[in-house]
Write a protein that holds these residues in place. Structure first.
Motif, PDB file in Angstrom:
ATOM      1  N   LEU A  37    -128.369  15.352  51.158  1.00 17.07           N
ATOM      2  CA  LEU A  37    -126.968  14.288  51.414  1.00 17.07           C
ATOM      3  C   LEU A  37    -126.564  14.379  52.899  1.00 17.07           C
ATOM      4  O   LEU A  37    -125.583  13.723  53.097  1.00 17.07           O
ATOM      5  CB  LEU A  37    -125.850  14.726  50.418  1.00 17.07           C
ATOM      6  CG  LEU A  37    -126.017  14.654  49.106  1.00 17.07           C
ATOM      7  CD1 LEU A  37    -124.997  15.440  48.470  1.00 17.07           C
ATOM      8  CD2 LEU A  37    -126.076  13.317  48.600  1.00 17.07           C
ATOM      9  N   SER A  38    -127.272  14.987  53.517  1.00 15.32           N
ATOM     10  CA  SER A  38    -127.033  15.294  55.126  1.00 15.32           C
ATOM     11  C   SER A  38    -127.687  13.873  55.973  1.00 15.32           C
ATOM     12  O   SER A  38    -128.515  13.720  55.682  1.00 15.32           O
ATOM     13  CB  SER A  38    -127.328  16.679  55.411  1.00 15.32           C
ATOM     14  OG  SER A  38    -126.520  17.445  54.784  1.00 15.32           O
ATOM     15  N   TRP A  51    -123.261  23.392  52.826  1.00 13.13           N
ATOM     16  CA  TRP A  51    -122.522  22.051  52.652  1.00 13.13           C
ATOM     17  C   TRP A  51    -123.385  20.695  53.239  1.00 13.13           C
ATOM     18  O   TRP A  51    -123.730  21.094  54.306  1.00 13.13           O
ATOM     19  CB  TRP A  51    -121.068  22.246  52.938  1.00 13.13           C
ATOM     20  CG  TRP A  51    -120.314  23.197  52.385  1.00 13.13           C
ATOM     21  CD1 TRP A  51    -119.806  24.605  53.002  1.00 13.13           C
ATOM     22  CD2 TRP A  51    -119.787  23.234  51.028  1.00 13.13           C
ATOM     23  NE1 TRP A  51    -119.109  25.218  52.210  1.00 13.13           N
ATOM     24  CE2 TRP A  51    -119.168  24.421  50.961  1.00 13.13           C
ATOM     25  CE3 TRP A  51    -119.875  22.331  50.008  1.00 13.13           C
ATOM     26  CZ2 TRP A  51    -118.687  24.988  49.802  1.00 13.13           C
ATOM     27  CZ3 TRP A  51    -119.267  23.034  48.953  1.00 13.13           C
ATOM     28  CH2 TRP A  51    -118.746  23.957  48.731  1.00 13.13           C
ATOM     29  N   PRO A  52    -123.212  19.677  52.975  1.00 14.16           N
ATOM     30  CA  PRO A  52    -123.734  18.535  53.669  1.00 14.16           C
ATOM     31  C   PRO A  52    -122.939  18.281  54.896  1.00 14.16           C
ATOM     32  O   PRO A  52    -121.829  18.514  55.014  1.00 14.16           O
ATOM     33  CB  PRO A  52    -123.372  17.377  52.719  1.00 14.16           C
ATOM     34  CG  PRO A  52    -123.385  18.142  51.254  1.00 14.16           C
ATOM     35  CD  PRO A  52    -122.510  19.192  51.490  1.00 14.16           C
ATOM     36  N   PHE A  55    -122.437  13.249  55.790  1.00 18.22           N
ATOM     37  CA  PHE A  55    -122.506  12.815  54.348  1.00 18.22           C
ATOM     38  C   PHE A  55    -123.188  11.313  54.423  1.00 18.22           C
ATOM     39  O   PHE A  55    -122.399  10.694  55.022  1.00 18.22           O
ATOM     40  CB  PHE A  55    -121.283  12.977  53.581  1.00 18.22           C
ATOM     41  CG  PHE A  55    -121.757  12.720  52.179  1.00 18.22           C
ATOM     42  CD1 PHE A  55    -122.244  13.378  51.227  1.00 18.22           C
ATOM     43  CD2 PHE A  55    -121.337  11.387  51.702  1.00 18.22           C
ATOM     44  CE1 PHE A  55    -122.283  13.077  50.056  1.00 18.22           C
ATOM     45  CE2 PHE A  55    -121.563  10.970  50.315  1.00 18.22           C
ATOM     46  CZ  PHE A  55    -122.005  11.897  49.506  1.00 18.22           C
ATOM     47  N   ASN A  56    -124.375  11.264  53.744  1.00 18.91           N
ATOM     48  CA  ASN A  56    -124.850   9.739  53.589  1.00 18.91           C
ATOM     49  C   ASN A  56    -125.804   9.753  52.294  1.00 18.91           C
ATOM     50  O   ASN A  56    -126.164  10.928  51.938  1.00 18.91           O
ATOM     51  CB  ASN A  56    -125.354   9.286  54.783  1.00 18.91           C
ATOM     52  CG  ASN A  56    -126.720  10.005  55.297  1.00 18.91           C
ATOM     53  OD1 ASN A  56    -127.697  10.013  54.478  1.00 18.91           O
ATOM     54  ND2 ASN A  56    -126.570  11.056  56.287  1.00 18.91           N
TER      55      ASN A  56
END
Length: 287
Positions: A37-38, A51-52, A55-56
Motif C-alpha cells: 500500500l506504500s 505502516w504504509p 498510501f496508494n
C-alpha cells in the motif's frame, strides 16, 4: 482471594513467549500489507517497516489489470473448491468402513494404507500414471491422484471409532442401509473432524504449486501460486510485465499479489474454526 488469577513466574514467561510468537507471526503479514500500500519511492528506499507510507493502490490496480492474475485467481478457486470437495467426500466414505470392527480385512487395508505414508513411488512413476490415464493438462491431474491424504484418513477413522455404536445399531434395527447411516447420521455428527481435515485439504490445494508445474503445460490453466512463484523468483531481470509496468517497485507488486492470495484463507478460517472445538456429540443421544 479464591478464583482470582495469581502471578507466577511460569505464567509470566509463558505470556512473554506467546506475545513474542504472536508478534513474529503477525508482523510479516503487516509488513507485506504495508509495502503493498506504500508509494514506490518509500518502498525502494526501504523506509516502510510497519505502516504504509504514501498510501496508494497502484500496485493492486496494476496486478489486477494484468490478465494472468485474475485468470490464475479463478483457476485457484476452482481447483481448490473441486479438490477439497472430492477430498472430504472420498475421505469420509473411505474412513467409515475402516472404522467398523466387523469390516472384513480391516487390518490389512489399514496396513496397506499406512505403508503409503512411508513408501512413496516418486515423481516419475506418478507422472507416468497420470499421463497414461490422459489427465495431463487437466484439473483431474491435480485432484484425483491426491483424493485421499493418509493422515487425514486416519484422523477421521479415529473420530468415527470414538462415536457411539448405539446410534448405528438402532438405525440398522430400523432398516437403514449403511449409506443412509453414513450420509444422514455419521457425517452430520462429524462436523468438527470434517471441518478440520477440510481446512487442511483447502490449504493444501490453495498453496499447491509443484503439482501444477508438473502436470499443467498450458499457462492459461496455471493457478495463482504458480504465477506468484514466477513473480517472486524470476521477475527481477526477466521479462515480467508486472514488475516493469508503471515503474512500480517489484516488492510492492509481489506483496500485493501475496495479499490477494491470502484473502480467501483469512475469510474461510474464522468460519471453520468454530467446528474445531469438541463436544458436538454431547447430547446427541439419550441415556
Amino acid at each position: 482471594m479464591v478464583g482470582q488469577p495469581r502471578f507466577t513466574l511460569f505464567g509470566a514467561i509463558n505470556g512473554l513467549l506467546l506475545i513474542a510468537l504472536a508478534i513474529s507471526t503477525v508482523y510479516p503479514v503487516i509488513y507485506i500489507l504495508a509495502v503493498s500500500l506504500s508509494d514506490t519511492a518509500f518502498v525502494t528506499q526501504g523506509k516502510v517497516w510497519l505502516w504504509p507510507m504514501g498510501f496508494n493502490l497502484d500496485a493492486y490496480s496494476e496486478v489486477l489489470s494484468d490478465h494472468r492474475i485474475p485468470r490464475a485467481y479463478v483457476n485457484t478457486i476452482f481447483y481448490t473448491a473441486l479438490g477439497t470437495f472430492i477430498n472430504v467426500l472420498v475421505t469420509a466414505v473411505a474412513a467409515y468402513p475402516l472404522s467398523q470392527r466387523g469390516f472384513f480385512g480391516r487390518k490389512y487395508f489399514m496396513l496397506a494404507i499406512v505403508i503409503t505414508m512411508f513408501l512413496n513411488p516418486g515423481i516419475i512413476p506418478n507422472y507416468m500414471i497420470v499421463k497414461e490415464l490422459g489427465m495431463i493438462n487437466s484439473v483431474w491431474a491435480l485432484v484425483i491422484p491426491n483424493a485421499i491424504w493418509t493422515f487425514e484418513l486416519i484422523i477421521l477413522k479415529s473420530f468415527y471409532e470414538n462415536m457411539s455404536t448405539q446410534i448405528r445399531e438402532a438405525a440398522l434395527i430400523d432398516g437403514a442401509s449403511e449409506f443412509r447411516i453414513l450420509f444422514n447420521m455419521v457425517i452430520p455428527l462429524s462436523k468438527p473432524a470434517l471441518a478440520s481435515i477440510g481446512l487442511f485439504y483447502f490449504m493444501g490445494h490453495w498453496n499447491s504449486f509443484f503439482l501444477p508445474m508438473i502436470y499443467l503445460t498450458n499457462q492459461d490453466m496455471y493457478p495463482l501460486q504458480v504465477v506468484l512463484r514466477g513473480m517472486l523468483i524470476f521477475s527481477e531481470g526477466n521479462n515480467s510485465g508486472l514488475v516493469d509496468a508503471a515503474a512500480l517497485a517489484p516488492q510492492a507488486m509481489k506483496n500485493a499479489t501475496i495479499v490477494l492470495s491470502m484473502i480467501p484463507v483469512l475469510m474461510i478460517y474464522p468460519f471453520a474454526q468454530k467446528y474445531f472445538a469438541k463436544g458436538v456429540m454431547l447430547g446427541s443421544e439419550k441415556g
